[in-house]
Write an enzyme that holds these catalytic residues in place. Structure first.
Site, PDB file in Angstrom:
ATOM      1  N   CYS A   1      69.259  54.201  25.658  1.00 15.51           N
ATOM      2  CA  CYS A   1      69.172  54.455  24.232  1.00 15.51           C
ATOM      3  C   CYS A   1      68.000  55.346  23.796  1.00 15.51           C
ATOM      4  O   CYS A   1      66.879  55.173  24.243  1.00 15.51           O
ATOM      5  CB  CYS A   1      69.119  53.176  23.449  1.00 15.51           C
ATOM      6  SG  CYS A   1      67.944  51.969  24.019  1.00 15.51           S
TER       7      CYS A   1
ATOM      8  N   ARG B   1      67.834  58.615  30.724  1.00 12.52           N
ATOM      9  CA  ARG B   1      67.703  57.158  30.656  1.00 12.52           C
ATOM     10  C   ARG B   1      69.050  56.450  30.764  1.00 12.52           C
ATOM     11  O   ARG B   1      69.103  55.238  30.869  1.00 12.52           O
ATOM     12  CB  ARG B   1      67.082  56.768  29.325  1.00 12.52           C
ATOM     13  CG  ARG B   1      65.661  57.187  29.245  1.00 12.52           C
ATOM     14  CD  ARG B   1      65.203  57.155  27.817  1.00 12.52           C
ATOM     15  NE  ARG B   1      63.795  57.393  27.786  1.00 12.52           N
ATOM     16  CZ  ARG B   1      62.886  56.478  27.453  1.00 12.52           C
ATOM     17  NH1 ARG B   1      63.250  55.287  27.087  1.00 12.52           N
ATOM     18  NH2 ARG B   1      61.617  56.775  27.460  1.00 12.52           N
TER      19      ARG B   1
ATOM     20  N   ASN C   1      68.026  51.272  18.149  1.00 17.80           N
ATOM     21  CA  ASN C   1      67.874  50.806  19.532  1.00 17.80           C
ATOM     22  C   ASN C   1      67.541  49.332  19.460  1.00 17.80           C
ATOM     23  O   ASN C   1      66.685  48.930  18.657  1.00 17.80           O
ATOM     24  CB  ASN C   1      66.707  51.510  20.243  1.00 17.80           C
ATOM     25  CG  ASN C   1      67.022  52.949  20.563  1.00 17.80           C
ATOM     26  OD1 ASN C   1      68.174  53.378  20.478  1.00 17.80           O
ATOM     27  ND2 ASN C   1      65.992  53.689  20.925  1.00 17.80           N
ATOM     28  N   GLY C   2      68.172  48.541  20.321  1.00 16.71           N
ATOM     29  CA  GLY C   2      67.829  47.126  20.361  1.00 16.71           C
ATOM     30  C   GLY C   2      69.032  46.249  20.077  1.00 16.71           C
ATOM     31  O   GLY C   2      70.183  46.690  20.177  1.00 16.71           O
TER      32      GLY C   2
ATOM     33  N   LYS D   1      69.652  48.390  45.865  1.00 16.42           N
ATOM     34  CA  LYS D   1      69.934  49.840  45.824  1.00 16.42           C
ATOM     35  C   LYS D   1      71.400  50.098  46.154  1.00 16.42           C
ATOM     36  O   LYS D   1      72.067  50.880  45.487  1.00 16.42           O
ATOM     37  CB  LYS D   1      69.067  50.624  46.835  1.00 16.42           C
ATOM     38  CG  LYS D   1      67.603  50.783  46.511  1.00 16.42           C
ATOM     39  CD  LYS D   1      67.316  51.709  45.363  1.00 16.42           C
ATOM     40  CE  LYS D   1      67.307  50.966  44.066  1.00 16.42           C
ATOM     41  NZ  LYS D   1      66.082  50.532  43.500  1.00 16.42           N
TER      42      LYS D   1
ATOM     43  N   HIS E   1      72.119  28.370  56.659  1.00 15.66           N
ATOM     44  CA  HIS E   1      72.275  27.420  55.552  1.00 15.66           C
ATOM     45  C   HIS E   1      73.363  27.873  54.581  1.00 15.66           C
ATOM     46  O   HIS E   1      73.429  27.405  53.454  1.00 15.66           O
ATOM     47  CB  HIS E   1      70.941  27.246  54.824  1.00 15.66           C
ATOM     48  CG  HIS E   1      69.882  26.675  55.699  1.00 15.66           C
ATOM     49  ND1 HIS E   1      69.883  25.354  56.109  1.00 15.66           N
ATOM     50  CD2 HIS E   1      68.813  27.242  56.301  1.00 15.66           C
ATOM     51  CE1 HIS E   1      68.854  25.137  56.911  1.00 15.66           C
ATOM     52  NE2 HIS E   1      68.188  26.269  57.039  1.00 15.66           N
TER      53      HIS E   1
ATOM     54  N   GLU F   1      73.680  48.958  43.263  1.00 20.20           N
ATOM     55  CA  GLU F   1      73.531  49.752  42.047  1.00 20.20           C
ATOM     56  C   GLU F   1      74.320  51.053  42.107  1.00 20.20           C
ATOM     57  O   GLU F   1      74.936  51.449  41.133  1.00 20.20           O
ATOM     58  CB  GLU F   1      72.046  50.143  41.848  1.00 20.20           C
ATOM     59  CG  GLU F   1      71.188  49.091  41.243  1.00 20.20           C
ATOM     60  CD  GLU F   1      69.749  49.578  41.089  1.00 20.20           C
ATOM     61  OE1 GLU F   1      69.235  49.520  39.970  1.00 20.20           O
ATOM     62  OE2 GLU F   1      69.137  50.005  42.083  1.00 20.20           O
TER      63      GLU F   1
ATOM     64  N   GLU G   1      65.464  44.562  47.998  1.00 21.71           N
ATOM     65  CA  GLU G   1      65.477  45.859  47.337  1.00 21.71           C
ATOM     66  C   GLU G   1      66.559  46.767  47.949  1.00 21.71           C
ATOM     67  O   GLU G   1      67.249  47.495  47.242  1.00 21.71           O
ATOM     68  CB  GLU G   1      64.076  46.501  47.438  1.00 21.71           C
ATOM     69  CG  GLU G   1      63.966  47.923  46.946  1.00 21.71           C
ATOM     70  CD  GLU G   1      64.295  48.134  45.481  1.00 21.71           C
ATOM     71  OE1 GLU G   1      64.563  47.161  44.766  1.00 21.71           O
ATOM     72  OE2 GLU G   1      64.346  49.310  45.069  1.00 21.71           O
TER      73      GLU G   1
ATOM     74  N   LYS H   1      68.432  53.561  32.432  1.00 22.28           N
ATOM     75  CA  LYS H   1      67.121  53.712  33.064  1.00 22.28           C
ATOM     76  C   LYS H   1      66.097  52.718  32.513  1.00 22.28           C
ATOM     77  O   LYS H   1      65.858  51.701  33.104  1.00 22.28           O
ATOM     78  CB  LYS H   1      66.670  55.172  32.932  1.00 22.28           C
ATOM     79  CG  LYS H   1      65.382  55.494  33.661  1.00 22.28           C
ATOM     80  CD  LYS H   1      65.520  55.329  35.173  1.00 22.28           C
ATOM     81  CE  LYS H   1      64.215  55.442  35.903  1.00 22.28           C
ATOM     82  NZ  LYS H   1      64.311  54.911  37.268  1.00 22.28           N
TER      83      LYS H   1
ATOM     84  N   TRP I   1      73.537  53.096  24.554  1.00 15.44           N
ATOM     85  CA  TRP I   1      73.956  52.323  25.718  1.00 15.44           C
ATOM     86  C   TRP I   1      74.433  51.005  25.132  1.00 15.44           C
ATOM     87  O   TRP I   1      73.639  50.198  24.648  1.00 15.44           O
ATOM     88  CB  TRP I   1      72.774  52.141  26.672  1.00 15.44           C
ATOM     89  CG  TRP I   1      73.142  51.463  27.950  1.00 15.44           C
ATOM     90  CD1 TRP I   1      73.686  52.059  29.068  1.00 15.44           C
ATOM     91  CD2 TRP I   1      73.005  50.074  28.255  1.00 15.44           C
ATOM     92  NE1 TRP I   1      73.879  51.113  30.041  1.00 15.44           N
ATOM     93  CE2 TRP I   1      73.471  49.891  29.578  1.00 15.44           C
ATOM     94  CE3 TRP I   1      72.532  48.967  27.561  1.00 15.44           C
ATOM     95  CZ2 TRP I   1      73.484  48.648  30.204  1.00 15.44           C
ATOM     96  CZ3 TRP I   1      72.546  47.732  28.178  1.00 15.44           C
ATOM     97  CH2 TRP I   1      73.014  47.590  29.493  1.00 15.44           C
TER      98      TRP I   1
HETATM   99  N1  HGA Z   1      72.980  47.089  19.970  1.00 10.85           N
HETATM  100  C1  HGA Z   1      73.282  48.455  19.618  1.00 10.85           C
HETATM  101  C2  HGA Z   1      72.255  49.418  20.135  1.00 10.85           C
HETATM  102  C3  HGA Z   1      72.091  49.306  21.610  1.00 10.85           C
HETATM  103  C4  HGA Z   1      71.140  50.319  22.082  1.00 10.85           C
HETATM  104  O1  HGA Z   1      69.934  50.158  21.965  1.00 10.85           O
HETATM  105  N2  HGA Z   1      71.756  51.408  22.550  1.00 10.85           N
HETATM  106  O2  HGA Z   1      71.154  52.520  22.919  1.00 10.85           O
HETATM  107  C5  HGA Z   1      74.672  48.868  20.065  1.00 10.85           C
HETATM  108  O3  HGA Z   1      75.281  48.207  20.917  1.00 10.85           O
HETATM  109  O4  HGA Z   1      75.155  49.863  19.551  1.00 10.85           O
END
Ligand code: HGA
Length: 605
Positions: free
Chosen positions: A2, A27, A99-100, A482, A501, A485, A478, A600, A74
Site C-alpha cells: 500500500c 512494495r 492505508n491500514g 523462501k 516425533h 513464498e 528461513e 513488501k 494491497w
Molecule cells: N483496508 C484497506 C486498505 C488496505 C491497504 O492498506 N492497502 O494498501 C483495503 O482493503 O482497501
C-alpha cells in the site's frame, strides 16, 4: 504494501502522483488509482493492473489537475477488484485513500447506511469516505479531525473535497504518513521515497497527527487537536536500487548484492563498542539482564538465530517472540530486559505494535535493527543499529536478512563485552571473521550452477522438508519460508531431532529433504537424522562443508560449501537456500519479485 501520494500545487500534479506510485510499486499491490479535482468535480481512474497501465488510462482520459491523491492497494477487506480500489468517493464530494485497517467498519457502515449512504465496495475504507462526508462542516480539516475520532484501527489517509479545491487533508494513526514541502506546493506520501526528485524537505507526522495541506502553508494538529510544529528533515531518499542491471529479477540482484551489503553494514566498525548502537547504549547494556526480540517473518528467524548467539556468547537470556502474538498476549513484563525489534522497513505494523505494547508495560530499554534510518521503528526505539542493505525490492527478503544477522552478531559481541565475556583476542578473531564474510559469501554465490541443477528437480515437487540443528535450525526455517513464498511449494522446516516425533510420517521417495549440515557440534546427531530419512526413501539434498564428511551416494546429493565459519556459519548457509528458492521459482515460472498475495513492507496488521 500500500502506498499513498497526494499533492496541492499550481501545476498539473498527475505526473508527480503517477511517479510517486511507481516508486512505491516494489512494495507489492494488487490495484491502484488516482483522483483529481478537475473543473469543480472529482474525477478518478482505477486499475487492477500495473501503475503503467493506470498512467495510460489517465493520459487517455486527459486527467490533469492541481489537487489530487493516488494509491496502490494491497487488499485486506474486499477482493482486489476495480470497484474496491482507492480512491473512494462519497456523494461526489469527498475523495479518500487509506492505508491500514478500520476495525469498527461494520458498526460505522450500519450507521452510515441508516443515514442513507450507499456502498459501492466491500472495503473498510469506503466507510471513512462516507463518514467524512456525513460529518462535513464546510471545513475539511476540522471534519477529518472529527471523523478520525470515530475510527478504531490503523490508518493513514489522504482526503480532498470537491468544495475546497486547493486543500488535501491527511491523518495518521498506526500507519506512516509524511509531508513533503515544496515551493508554493505541498505533498503527502506514505514514504519519502515516493517524493524523491520532487522534494527532499520532509516532515514525519506523528501518531494521531492531522495535517492541512494547502499550496502556501501546512498546518498540523496532534491527537488532542492542538496545533504542533514538527521538525523538517532533509531526506535523500534512495532511488538507485530500482534499477535491475544485468539481473533477471530484483531477488537475484539482491542475493548477489549480499557481499556488498554486509561490507556496508559493517563499515566503520573498527572495534566492539556500545556506541555503535547509540550514545546511551553502554548504560543500558550494563543494566539489562535479558533480551526480548520482537519480529515477524524472516526477521523473526534472524531473531531466532541471534538467540543462539546471545545465550552462548554473551550469556544473556534471550526470548524471541512473534510480534503479532506478543502484542496480544498476557506476558510477564521485565523492565530490565532489552527489547530488540527487527524490521527491514521499520514500519512493520505488528512489530511496531509489539514495541509499543512492551513500552506500555514499562519496558523502556529498546533497540531496533532496521534497514530504514528514518522509519517509525528507529524514531520510537531508544537505540538503533541501521543495516545498510540498501533498498530491498524483492518481496522475499534476502540481503535484509543477512545484514540483520551481521548486526545481531555485533550486538552479541557488544553485550558479551559489557558483561565481561569477550576477551580481547576473541574480539579480534570475531571481527576478522566478520570482515571476511563478504569474500566468503562471494565464494558461496559461485555455487549457483550446482544449485540450478537441484532446482530443476525441486520445481517438479509439491512438498519439501528442511532440516537443521542448533544454530542452523532457524536457517532451515528461513530456507523453507523462501521456497514457500516464491515457488508456492509447501515447505516445512524442523530441527532434525524432531523428525521422529511426527514429520517422518511424511517422508517417502517423493519428499526432497534439504539438510543444512556444516561441521558444527551437532553434525554427528544430524547424520543419524539423515539416516532416518534415507531409510524411508527420502531424497537428501545436503549443504555440507569439508569437515562434515558427507559424500554423495544414492539418494544423497551434496553441495560442498567453501569453508566452515564457526558461529557465523548461518550467514553463509542461508545463501544457497535463497538461490535454491529463486531458481526453483524461476523454473516454475512464478512472479519471483511479486509473489501472489504477498507485499513488501507489511504495514497492515
Ligand atoms: N483496508 C484497506 C486498505 C488496505 C491497504 O492498506 N492497502 O494498501 C483495503 O482493503 O482497501
Amino acid at each position: 504494501m500500500c502506498g499513498i501520494v497526494g499533492a496541492v500545487a499550481q501545476r498539473n500534479i498527475t505526473p508527480i502522483l503517477v511517479e510517486g506510485l511507481k516508486r512505491l510499486e516494489y512494495r507489492g499491490y494488487d490495484s491502484c488509482g488516482i483522483a483529481l479535482h478537475i473543473e469543480g468535480k472529482l474525477e478518478r481512474s482505477r486499475s487492477t493492473s500495473r501503475v503503467a497501465e493506470l498512467e495510460k488510462q489517465v493520459a487517455e482520459a486527459h486527467l490533469e489537475g492541481f489537487t489530487g491523491i493516488a494509491h496502490t492497494r494491497w487488499a485486506t477487506h474486499g477482493a482486489p477488484a476495480s470497484h474496491n480500489a482507492h480512491p473512494h468517493f462519497s456523494r461526489g464530494r469527498i475523495a479518500l485513500v487509506h492505508n491500514g485497517i478500520i476495525e469498527n467498519h461494520d458498526e460505522l457502515r450500519d450507521e452510515l447506511r441508516a443515514a442513507g449512504y450507499e456502498f459501492e465496495s466491500q472495503t473498510d475504507t469506503e466507510v471513512i469516505a462516507h463518514l467524512v462526508d456525513h460529518l462535513y462542516t464546510g471545513d475539511l480539516f476540522e471534519t477529518v479531525q472529527l471523523a478520525t475520532r470515530r475510527l478504531t484501527g490503523a490508518f493513514a489517509i489522504a482526503v480532498f473535497c470537491r468544495d475546497e479545491p486547493h486543500r488535501v487533508v491527511g491523518a495518521r494513526r498506526g500507519s506512516p504518513l509524511i509531508v513533503g514541502l515544496g515551493d508554493g506546493e505541498n505533498f503527502l506520501a506514505s514514504d519519502a521515497l515516493a517524493l524523491a526528485g520532487t522534494t527532499d524537505q520532509i516532515i514525519y507526522l506523528e501518531e494521531g497527527d492531522v495535517v492541512d495541506l494547502q499550496m502556501q502553508r501546512i498546518w498540523i494538529v496532534d491527537a488532542n487537536g492542538r496545533q504542533v510544529a514538527r521538525e523538517v528533515k532533509t531526506v535523500h531518499a534512495h532511488t538507485g536500487a530500482v534499477e535491475l542491471g544485468p539481473y533477471r529479477h530484483y531477488m537475484q540482484k539482491e542475493i548477489f548484492e549480499q557481499p556488498r551489503a554486509i561490507a556496508d553494514t559493517l563499515e566503520g566498525v573498527e572495534s566492539i563498542t556500545p556506541d555503535i548502537f547509540g550514545d546511551d547504549a553502554y548504560k543500558v547494556f550494563k543494566k539489562i539482564d535479558s533480551v526480548l526480540i520482537l519480529a515477524c517473518g524472516t526477521s523473526y528467524y534472524a531473531g531466532l538465530t541471534a538467540k543462539y548467539w546471545l545465550e552462548a556468547v554473551a550469556g544473556v537470556r534471550t526470548d524471541v517472540e512473534i510480534a503479532s502474538e506478543y502484542r496480544y498476549r498476557d506476558s510477564v513484563p521485565n523492565p530490565n530486559a532489552l527489547v530488540v525489534t527487527i524490521s527491514q522497513s521499520g514500519e512493520t505494523a505488528d512489530t511496531l505494535a509489539a514495541l509499543r505494547h512492551a513500552q506500555s508495560q514499562d519496558m523502556q530499554h529498546t533497540l531496533t535493527i532496521c534497514n530504514a534510518a528514518t522509519s517509525a521503528m528507529v524514531r520510537e526505539c531508544a537505540l538503533a543499529y541501521i543495516t545498510r542493505a540498501g533498498v530491498e525490492v524483492g518481496v522475499a527478503s534476502t540481503k535484509a536478512f543477512t545484514t540483520q544477522l551481521a548486526a545481531l552478531f555485533l550486538l552479541t559481541l557488544t553485550l558479551a563485552q559489557v558483561k565481561g565475556r569477550l576477551p580481547e583476542e576473541r574480539e579480534v578473531a570475531f571481527l576478522k571473521e566478520m570482515r571476511h564474510l563478504p569474500a566468503a559469501i562471494t565464494a558461496v554465490l559461485a555455487l549457483e550452477p550446482q544449485i540450478i541443477a537441484w532446482a530443476e528437480a525441486f520445481a517438479r515437487k509439491e512438498n519439501a522438508l528442511f532440516l537443521g540443528r542448533g544454530i542452523h535450525y532457524p536457517i532451515a526455517l528461513e530456507g523453507a519460508l523462501k521456497l514457500k513464498e516464491i515457488s508456492y511449494i509447501h515447505a516445512e522446516a524442523y530441527p532434525a531431532g524432531e523428525l521422529k516425533h511426527g514429520p517422518l510420517a511424511l517422508v517417502t521417495e517423493e519428499m526432497p529433504v534439504v539438510t543444512v549440515a556444516p561441521a558444527d557440534s551437532m553434525i554427528e546427531k544430524l547424520k543419524s537424522n539423515m539416516q532416518e530419512v534415507r531409510a524411508r526413501g527420502g531424497e537428501l539434498y545436503v549443504f555440507a562443508d569439508g569437515d562434515s564428511r558427507i559424500t554423495s551416494s544414492e539418494g544423497v546429493h551434496v553441495i560442498r560449501m567453501p569453508e566452515h565459519y564457526g558461529l557465523l556459519s548461518p550467514i553463509l548457509h542461508v545463501v544457497p537456500l535463497q538461490l535454491l528458492a529463486y531458481h526453483t521459482a524461476l523454473a516454475r515460472g512464478t512472479d519471483v519479485d511479486k509473489p501472489r498475495n504477498l507485499a513488501k513492507s507489511v504495514t497492515v496488521e
